[in-house]
Scaffold this active site. Sequence first.
Site, mmCIF file in Angstrom:
data_model
loop_
_atom_site.group_PDB
_atom_site.id
_atom_site.type_symbol
_atom_site.label_atom_id
_atom_site.label_comp_id
_atom_site.label_asym_id
_atom_site.label_seq_id
_atom_site.Cartn_x
_atom_site.Cartn_y
_atom_site.Cartn_z
ATOM 1 N N ASN A 149 0.823 -1.300 0.022
ATOM 2 C CA ASN A 149 0.041 -0.014 0.000
ATOM 3 C C ASN A 149 0.737 1.283 0.015
ATOM 4 O O ASN A 149 0.518 2.436 -0.473
ATOM 5 C CB ASN A 149 -0.902 0.055 1.035
ATOM 6 C CG ASN A 149 -0.306 0.067 2.458
ATOM 7 O OD1 ASN A 149 0.692 -0.401 2.695
ATOM 8 N ND2 ASN A 149 -1.227 0.723 3.406
ATOM 9 N N GLU A 245 4.601 -3.665 12.117
ATOM 10 C CA GLU A 245 3.716 -2.388 12.135
ATOM 11 C C GLU A 245 2.586 -3.156 11.424
ATOM 12 O O GLU A 245 2.561 -3.602 10.361
ATOM 13 C CB GLU A 245 4.470 -1.487 11.172
ATOM 14 C CG GLU A 245 3.746 -0.264 11.744
ATOM 15 C CD GLU A 245 3.874 0.253 13.317
ATOM 16 O OE1 GLU A 245 2.660 0.023 13.928
ATOM 17 O OE2 GLU A 245 4.819 0.066 13.834
ATOM 18 N N CYS A 279 -3.163 1.867 6.726
ATOM 19 C CA CYS A 279 -3.405 0.983 8.052
ATOM 20 C C CYS A 279 -3.932 2.297 9.320
ATOM 21 O O CYS A 279 -4.357 1.779 10.258
ATOM 22 C CB CYS A 279 -2.101 0.343 8.718
ATOM 23 S SG CYS A 279 -0.600 1.478 8.695
ATOM 24 N N GLU A 457 9.237 3.222 14.428
ATOM 25 C CA GLU A 457 9.677 3.509 13.430
ATOM 26 C C GLU A 457 10.008 4.985 12.929
ATOM 27 O O GLU A 457 9.063 5.659 13.639
ATOM 28 C CB GLU A 457 8.961 2.942 12.145
ATOM 29 C CG GLU A 457 8.811 1.265 12.155
ATOM 30 C CD GLU A 457 8.560 0.766 10.917
ATOM 31 O OE1 GLU A 457 9.289 0.559 9.979
ATOM 32 O OE2 GLU A 457 7.225 0.439 10.735
HETATM 33 N N1 LIG Z 1 -1.064 -2.400 8.163
HETATM 34 C C1 LIG Z 1 -0.663 -2.376 6.997
HETATM 35 O O1 LIG Z 1 0.244 -1.289 6.653
HETATM 36 C C2 LIG Z 1 -1.188 -3.033 5.898
HETATM 37 C C3 LIG Z 1 -2.088 -4.098 6.305
HETATM 38 N N2 LIG Z 1 -2.404 -4.978 5.199
HETATM 39 C C4 LIG Z 1 -3.468 -6.165 5.785
HETATM 40 O O2 LIG Z 1 -3.162 -7.177 5.253
HETATM 41 C C5 LIG Z 1 -4.046 -7.848 4.257
HETATM 42 C C6 LIG Z 1 -3.470 -8.698 3.481
HETATM 43 O O3 LIG Z 1 -2.552 -7.932 2.666
HETATM 44 P P1 LIG Z 1 -0.963 -8.520 2.373
HETATM 45 O O4 LIG Z 1 -0.263 -7.658 1.385
HETATM 46 O O5 LIG Z 1 -1.390 -9.953 1.779
HETATM 47 O O6 LIG Z 1 -0.573 -8.308 3.981
HETATM 48 P P2 LIG Z 1 0.323 -9.645 4.405
HETATM 49 O O7 LIG Z 1 0.690 -9.336 5.788
HETATM 50 O O8 LIG Z 1 0.181 -10.863 3.904
HETATM 51 O O9 LIG Z 1 1.886 -9.120 3.601
HETATM 52 C C7 LIG Z 1 2.609 -8.091 4.113
HETATM 53 C C8 LIG Z 1 4.282 -8.673 3.407
HETATM 54 O O10 LIG Z 1 4.452 -9.982 4.338
HETATM 55 C C9 LIG Z 1 4.820 -10.911 3.265
HETATM 56 N N3 LIG Z 1 4.224 -12.319 3.999
HETATM 57 C C10 LIG Z 1 3.182 -13.051 3.730
HETATM 58 N N4 LIG Z 1 3.173 -14.050 4.448
HETATM 59 C C11 LIG Z 1 4.581 -14.095 4.992
HETATM 60 C C12 LIG Z 1 5.223 -15.235 5.691
HETATM 61 N N5 LIG Z 1 4.442 -16.389 5.859
HETATM 62 N N6 LIG Z 1 6.624 -15.012 6.048
HETATM 63 C C13 LIG Z 1 6.966 -13.657 5.518
HETATM 64 N N7 LIG Z 1 6.499 -12.817 4.915
HETATM 65 C C14 LIG Z 1 5.402 -13.079 4.556
HETATM 66 C C15 LIG Z 1 4.204 -10.587 2.049
HETATM 67 O O11 LIG Z 1 4.326 -11.118 0.811
HETATM 68 P P3 LIG Z 1 3.471 -11.327 -0.380
HETATM 69 O O12 LIG Z 1 2.213 -10.830 0.023
HETATM 70 O O13 LIG Z 1 4.284 -10.687 -1.261
HETATM 71 O O14 LIG Z 1 3.310 -12.798 -0.477
HETATM 72 C C16 LIG Z 1 4.015 -9.148 2.009
HETATM 73 O O15 LIG Z 1 5.402 -8.665 1.465
HETATM 74 C C17 LIG Z 1 -4.632 -6.709 3.884
HETATM 75 O O16 LIG Z 1 -6.040 -7.094 3.392
HETATM 76 C C18 LIG Z 1 -4.715 -5.553 5.193
HETATM 77 O O17 LIG Z 1 -5.889 -6.061 6.064
HETATM 78 C C19 LIG Z 1 -1.889 -4.921 3.839
HETATM 79 C C20 LIG Z 1 -0.923 -3.908 3.697
HETATM 80 C C21 LIG Z 1 -0.346 -3.195 4.767
HETATM 81 O O1 LIG Z 2 -1.020 7.283 6.705
HETATM 82 C C1 LIG Z 2 -0.094 7.179 6.334
HETATM 83 O O2 LIG Z 2 0.691 8.183 5.658
HETATM 84 C C2 LIG Z 2 0.852 5.804 6.252
HETATM 85 C C3 LIG Z 2 0.056 4.825 6.772
HETATM 86 C C4 LIG Z 2 0.829 3.693 6.570
HETATM 87 O O3 LIG Z 2 1.913 3.484 6.917
HETATM 88 C C5 LIG Z 2 0.265 2.521 6.068
HETATM 89 O O4 LIG Z 2 -1.092 2.604 5.801
HETATM 90 O O5 LIG Z 2 0.692 1.449 5.992
#
Ligand SMILES: NC(=O)C1=CN([C@@H]2O[C@H](COP(=O)(O)OP(=O)(O)OC[C@H]3O[C@@H](n4cnc5c(N)ncnc54)[C@H](OP(=O)(O)O)[C@@H]3O)[C@@H](O)[C@H]2O)C=CC1
Ligand SMILES: O=C(O)CCC(=O)C(=O)O
Length: 476
Positions: A149, A245, A279, A457
Amino acid sequence: MKQFKNLIAGEWVTGASEVENINPSDTNDIVGTASHASAAQVAEAIAAARQALPKWNAGTVQLRSDILSTISNELFARKEELGELLAREEGKTRAEAIGEVGRAANIFRFFASEVVRIRGEKLASVRPGIDVEITRDPVGVIGIITPWNFPIAIPAWKIAPALAFGNSVVFKPSELTPGSAWALADIIARAGVPAGVFNLVHGSGPVVGDALLNGVDAVTFTGSVKTGNQIVRRATERLIRVQAEMGGKNPLLVLDDADLETAVSCAVDGSFFQTGQRCTASSRLIVTAGIHDRFVDAVAARLDKIVIDHALKAGTQVGPVVDKRQLEQNLRYIDIGINEGAQVRVKGELLKRETPGHYLSPTLFTGSSNQMRINREEVFGPVAAVIRVKDYEEALSVANDTSFGLSAGICTTSQKYARHFQTHAEAGLTMLNLATAGLDYHVPFGGRKGSSYGPREQGTYAIDFYTILKTSYLSV
Ligand SMILES: NC(=O)C1=CN([C@@H]2O[C@H](COP(=O)(O)OP(=O)(O)OC[C@H]3O[C@@H](n4cnc5c(N)ncnc54)[C@H](OP(=O)(O)O)[C@@H]3O)[C@@H](O)[C@H]2O)C=CC1
Ligand SMILES: O=C(O)CCC(=O)C(=O)O
């Protein structure tokens, strides 16, 4: 077609398989292919990072500062072009994407300055004839795992301090955004970082992310709660340093005395812009009775006017959902909300545009309770639910009744409530008359409870994760 390769020991190498990178605004548009590394290649990258470490951290801080400045300068100079690539593969609008590249450039510039400010301390010992010095050493090889994201800003706020404080890096970006990661790695590699100090490995979490956890000295992660918890467990089993995070279920309180226009802008921006894929998004709108109906009407009217279209089209305010899986997750949660008995004030619909993409309009639930799944689980899409409360005290109690604690906002003109909220909101970030999302790059970022694990961070506090304190006793 562009191939996004891996960078291992200073060489661009092809991986074990090629995976298409699809534009979510136009699923016929293939941005490139990502060359997914094998687990053996991840091990090679970790070995290269370990070998490169002593020379890198023995180098001068001036050298590291110059390199980080070079990276920053190129990001600034190419922010339009890189922003376009980011918007094309992730789906945020061109303006948001260019802004994100600028943010990454500022982060590298910030750490280019921080690196020459690494401090220690000298104290008198409690024993005679002895000095005590406290200094900071690099941690070693840092594994960096990032989501889709913020595909340039989040890597930047992890890579820049890791390199600044003398560590080497193995970086695994999200499978959905390999192009931005590749472009950033290319800039880093050409900026003078010695071979092996910075490595990029593409691939899925279960393969590449998992392999990464085996050999590094520390791991920093941003993403979902589920994956974050797995990573924290794996890292603590190996007794390595970990920072995770994770998500949020961020409340925005709107009190009777709020300026309506401000409250509506905060809600619409925080809940729905960037397709709700932050997030820090405000997915729970906790509104007191006296302003509730006016607020809901005004938000609904504003949502009606939001322009949702191709991320690169002029005039687009909100782009598509990042991929089919996330779109399905959003639709599933809309159904869950309806089945739980929340009222649908604005119903998210799949939209048809000139190009085939994952277009979904916003959903605004009303009459929801804080116990509903839509108010307890992170949806990560353009979906928000209004919870009606009688007064500030109830609003605060509902806001804190969650397993998350990332960002919490309040819209009020009362100093008394604003100050009370700042002190009593159980969140890492509080926002007064501002959207819950949208951060500065030079101050700490992180949450409480299930949202975060480990030290903060960003900003000057980032040093705590990327260095280890050493206490030296010197007989003088
Ligand atoms: N808090 C935040 O900033 C974010 C939250 N999310 C949440 O996560 C949900 C799914 O999104 P997603 O991108 O799939 O988030 P994930 O937590 O699945 O992925 C984040 C990162 O972790 C990696 N990853 C996944 N599984 C493993 C593992 N077993 N070991 C090590 N690394 C791993 C992913 O790889 P890859 O995906 O490449 O397989 C990606 O690079 C969203 O619907 C949302 O709810 C998502 C993005 C940001
Ligand atoms: O709100 C922002 O600018 C950053 C938020 C963030 O780090 C995220 O959604 O993963």
